[in-house]
Enzyme design. Structure first.
Site, PDB file in Angstrom:
ATOM      1  N   CYS A  72       0.834  -1.206   0.000  1.00  0.00           N
ATOM      2  CA  CYS A  72       0.000   0.000   0.000  1.00  0.00           C
ATOM      3  C   CYS A  72       0.870   1.259   0.000  1.00  0.00           C
ATOM      4  CB  CYS A  72      -0.906  -0.048   1.231  1.00  0.00           C
ATOM      5  SG  CYS A  72      -1.743   1.488   1.628  1.00  0.00           S
ATOM      6  N   CYS A  80       0.146   3.763   2.732  1.00  0.00           N
ATOM      7  CA  CYS A  80       0.612   3.215   4.019  1.00  0.00           C
ATOM      8  C   CYS A  80       2.098   3.494   4.201  1.00  0.00           C
ATOM      9  CB  CYS A  80       0.367   1.703   4.084  1.00  0.00           C
ATOM     10  SG  CYS A  80      -1.356   1.206   3.978  1.00  0.00           S
TER      11      CYS A  80
END
Length: 125
Positions: free
Chosen positions: A30, A33
């Site tokens: 991600c 993230c």
């Protein structure tokens, strides 16, 4: 305090054994993230009175499902065992600081009273 990786087995005890716990649900693939990780890490160094936990949603799929995670990163904040904040999306440093200060500033007597009232109403229905 550095961030700590937690598993499903450690999740409940981490929430129960600490006054304020932030939990970052993330995954290695991600991009947002990965962008949020340094911000989260810097905040963990600044706020030694807060536990900054991280949950790898790939490794802890059951925990992520139980927590209702549908988008990552998702940040959750617990204070005195009560979920007081949950929001998907990466925050910048200023936004994260605002969340931390808001959680620290909560009137927990009022929060616990609200939770007790909601539980009582739910039992009546």
């Amino acid at each position: 305090m550095a961030t700590v990786d937690i598993t499903g087995e450690q999740f409940a005890s981490t929430i129960e054994d600490n006054d304020i716990v932030l939990v970052d649900f993330w995954a290695a693939w991600c991009g947002p993230c990965r962008q949020f990780a340094p911000t989260y890490g810097a905040a963990s160094d600044k706020h030694a009175d807060v536990v900054f936990a991280k949950v790898d949603t790939e490794a802890e799929q059951q925990l992520a499902a139980e927590a209702g995670i549908t988008s990552i990163p998702t940040l959750m904040a617990f204070r005195e065992k009560v979920l007081v904040f949950s929001q998907p999306g990466a925050l910048n440093g200023q936004q994260l600081e605002q969340v931390i200060e808001a959680v620290k500033g909560l009137d927990m007597e009022e929060v616990h009273a609200h939770v007790a009232k909601a539980r009582a109403e739910a039992q009546e229905n």
